[in-house]
Design an enzyme around this catalytic site. Structure first.
Site, PDB file in Angstrom:
ATOM      1  N   ARG A  87       0.851  -1.190   0.000  1.00 55.24           N
ATOM      2  CA  ARG A  87       0.000   0.000   0.000  1.00 55.24           C
ATOM      3  C   ARG A  87       0.890   1.244   0.000  1.00 55.24           C
ATOM      4  NH1 ARG A  87      -2.322   2.909   4.766  1.00 55.24           N
ATOM      5  NH2 ARG A  87      -3.841   4.379   3.937  1.00 55.24           N
ATOM      6  N   HIS A 131      -2.597  11.225   1.074  1.00 51.10           N
ATOM      7  CA  HIS A 131      -1.943  11.000   2.362  1.00 51.10           C
ATOM      8  C   HIS A 131      -1.230  12.290   2.760  1.00 51.10           C
ATOM      9  CE1 HIS A 131      -0.232   7.702   5.159  1.00 51.10           C
ATOM     10  NE2 HIS A 131       0.002   8.885   5.707  1.00 51.10           N
ATOM     11  N   GLU A 176      -6.442   8.776   7.147  1.00 54.13           N
ATOM     12  CA  GLU A 176      -6.573   9.501   8.411  1.00 54.13           C
ATOM     13  C   GLU A 176      -7.047  10.948   8.249  1.00 54.13           C
ATOM     14  OE1 GLU A 176      -3.310   6.910  10.930  1.00 54.13           O
ATOM     15  OE2 GLU A 176      -2.885   9.021  10.540  1.00 54.13           O
ATOM     16  N   ASN A 302      -6.677   2.118  10.925  1.00 54.53           N
ATOM     17  CA  ASN A 302      -5.337   2.386  11.442  1.00 54.53           C
ATOM     18  C   ASN A 302      -5.415   2.421  12.965  1.00 54.53           C
ATOM     19  OD1 ASN A 302      -4.821   2.734   8.745  1.00 54.53           O
ATOM     20  ND2 ASN A 302      -4.226   4.883   8.896  1.00 54.53           N
ATOM     21  N   TYR A 304      -2.947   2.176  16.637  1.00 53.53           N
ATOM     22  CA  TYR A 304      -1.627   2.144  17.260  1.00 53.53           C
ATOM     23  C   TYR A 304      -1.664   1.980  18.774  1.00 53.53           C
ATOM     24  CZ  TYR A 304       0.336   3.673  12.806  1.00 53.53           C
ATOM     25  OH  TYR A 304       0.719   3.737  11.486  1.00 53.53           O
ATOM     26  N   GLU A 359      -2.908   0.272   8.847  1.00 59.17           N
ATOM     27  CA  GLU A 359      -1.702   0.702   9.551  1.00 59.17           C
ATOM     28  C   GLU A 359      -1.712   0.115  10.949  1.00 59.17           C
ATOM     29  OE1 GLU A 359      -0.556   4.809   9.701  1.00 59.17           O
ATOM     30  OE2 GLU A 359      -1.211   5.204   7.646  1.00 59.17           O
TER      31      GLU A 359
END
Length: 451
Positions: A87, A131, A176, A302, A304, A359
């Site tokens: 990606r 992005h 995002e 995504n 984290y 992500e």
């Protein structure tokens, strides 16, 4: 314990369905370099990095990983890892330098070569149209708070889709958008570095509108491709149950998650945000919300870390993030794998869809060892434990169909410059030498044992 033994240990917790998509991701401004070559226009990140005090040590992405010239080498590394999918993002100012109008054919040629190279190597390309690198010329006209930027994005997307749509498997309109809107326009930590909450709300609406305008273009111009968007979704917990901390959690969930999920899946904005309500009639035109609900093939996720919040006694609209005891990455983010399971099951309940993790990864203080190896134990464990939680969610019925580790290469980490390293491949920025880290070797072995 060897890499193979790590892969086999806990094997029952790392079971994935056939045809699960394994990959790694990158972003154009973070790796490409070539900022002043072949007709590329200035982006808001070029301008932001050139502003004193905005990035660590004043660093920028002008060279980054030099992927613009080393893409063949990087594809070779993907082959070495056995990556089935990759990606990447496409640089808008490399394609349409002024945002509107004249097309830079050399920019399109670069991505043509990249996509063909991936396919020749047996790697499936997935592309993100935006992005974060908005052409500065559009920012000069108001940027994302200006409704016209949504139409410019649709024009740019159409150009890219006509050229690459026959070969790219999956398209992500945005990566995002919360970061674009709020870190860029309210917090000021990302380009364009503004600090006006009203602009953040306007940017949010136009980002979502532009997504809604482009999904039908994907259907029309790339009918064999899949359409998606990647959201950075938060997992929030109160520091104390039964207190105003729970109100802070609800507000954070509304501002980061529901502000994007509700329009995409339910065709409406959440009603709990006073500023959104104040600006609603100025921003939302007939047909906008209907456009946003264009059906997705899957949702990109995504994830984290989790955020533990307590109410801010000085402000009813703000919260304080606290740090419970635990392990933290060099970004200051808590390592909390169960949060991924919680997020996936919550989405499956409230926003049912198919999903791909686009992500997930960790920034760690990597160094080259005396024998030339890069041992990144924390990252390896991070990936392994999060994949266990992903497999757990799949066993409970979540339609999770893929996982893209972030990121393929160490890269320019936005305002943090080159200090924070996320890659499963180490990059020596002075020489541009690449070294597969221990986490990359483990991930490669996992992929080979889970076709």
């Amino acid at each position: 314990m060897t890499i193979l033994e790590r892969s086999e240990s806990g094997a029952g917790e790392l079971e994935f369905p056939p045809n699960f998509i394994w990959g790694a991701g990158t972003a154009a401004y973070q790796i490409e370099g070539g900022a002043y070559e072949d007709g590329r226009g200035e982006s808001i990140w070029d301008r932001f990095c050139a502003t004193p005090g905005k990035t660590l040590k004043g660093e920028n992405g002008a060279v980054a990983c030099d992927h613009y010239h080393r893409w063949r080498e990087d594809i070779g590394l993907m082959q070495q890892l056995g990556l089935p999918a990759y990606r990447f993002s496409i640089s808008w100012p490399r394609i349409v330098p002024a945002g509107w109008g004249q097309i830079n054919s050399k920019g399109l040629d670069f991505y043509d070569r990249l996509v063909d190279g991936l396919l020749e190597a047996g790697i499936t390309p997935y592309a993100t149209l935006y992005h974060w690198d908005l052409p500065q010329a559009l920012q000069d006209q108001g940027g994302w708070p200006n409704r016209q930027t949504a139409y410019a994005f649709a024009e740019y997307a159409q150009i890219v889709l006509k050229r690459l749509g026959d070969r790219v498997k999956g398209w992500f309109t945005h990566n995002e958008p919360w970061c674009v809107a709020f870190l860029g326009h309210q917090v000021g930590r990302h380009a364009p570095g503004l600090t006006e909450p009203k602009l953040a709300i306007a940017a949010t609406h136009h980002l979502l509108l532009s997504h809604g305008l482009v999904v039908p273009l994907i259907r029309q111009l790339a009918p064999h491709s899949q359409a998606s968007i990647s959201l950075n979704l938060g997992v929030f917990e109160p520091a104390r149950r039964g207190t105003l901390d729970e109100v802070a959690v609800e507000r954070a969930d509304c501002e980061q998650n529901r502000l994007f999920l509700d329009p995409l899946f339910k065709g409406r904005y959440p009603q709990e945000l006073p500023l959104l309500n104040e600006l609603y009639d100025q921003l939302v035109r007939p047909g906008d919300l209907e456009a946003m609900t264009a059906p997705l093939d899957f949702l990109g996720i995504n994830y984290y870390y989790r955020s533990v919040l307590e109410a801010n006694p000085a402000s009813p609209t703000q919260s304080i993030q606290v740090k419970p005891a635990g392990t933290y990455t060099t970004m200051g983010w808590e390592v909390y794998p169960p949060g991924l399971y919680r997020l996936l099951t919550r989405l499956n309940r409230d926003y049912p869809s198919r999903y791909i993790i686009t992500e997930n990864g960790a920034s760690t203080p990597d160094q080259i060892g005396v024998e030339g190896q890069v041992v990144d134990e924390l990252r390896l464990q991070y990936i392994q434990e999060h994949l266990k939680q992903a497999a757990r969610a799949i066993r409970e019925g979540v339609k999770l169909e893929g996982y893209f580790v972030w990121s393929l290469l160490d890269n320019f980490e936005w305002a943090f410059g080159y200090e924070r390293r996320f890659g499963i491949i180490y990059v020596d920025y002075a020489t541009q030498n690449r070294i597969v880290k221990e986490s990359g070797k483990w991930y490669s072995q996992l992929i080979r044992t889970h076709p």
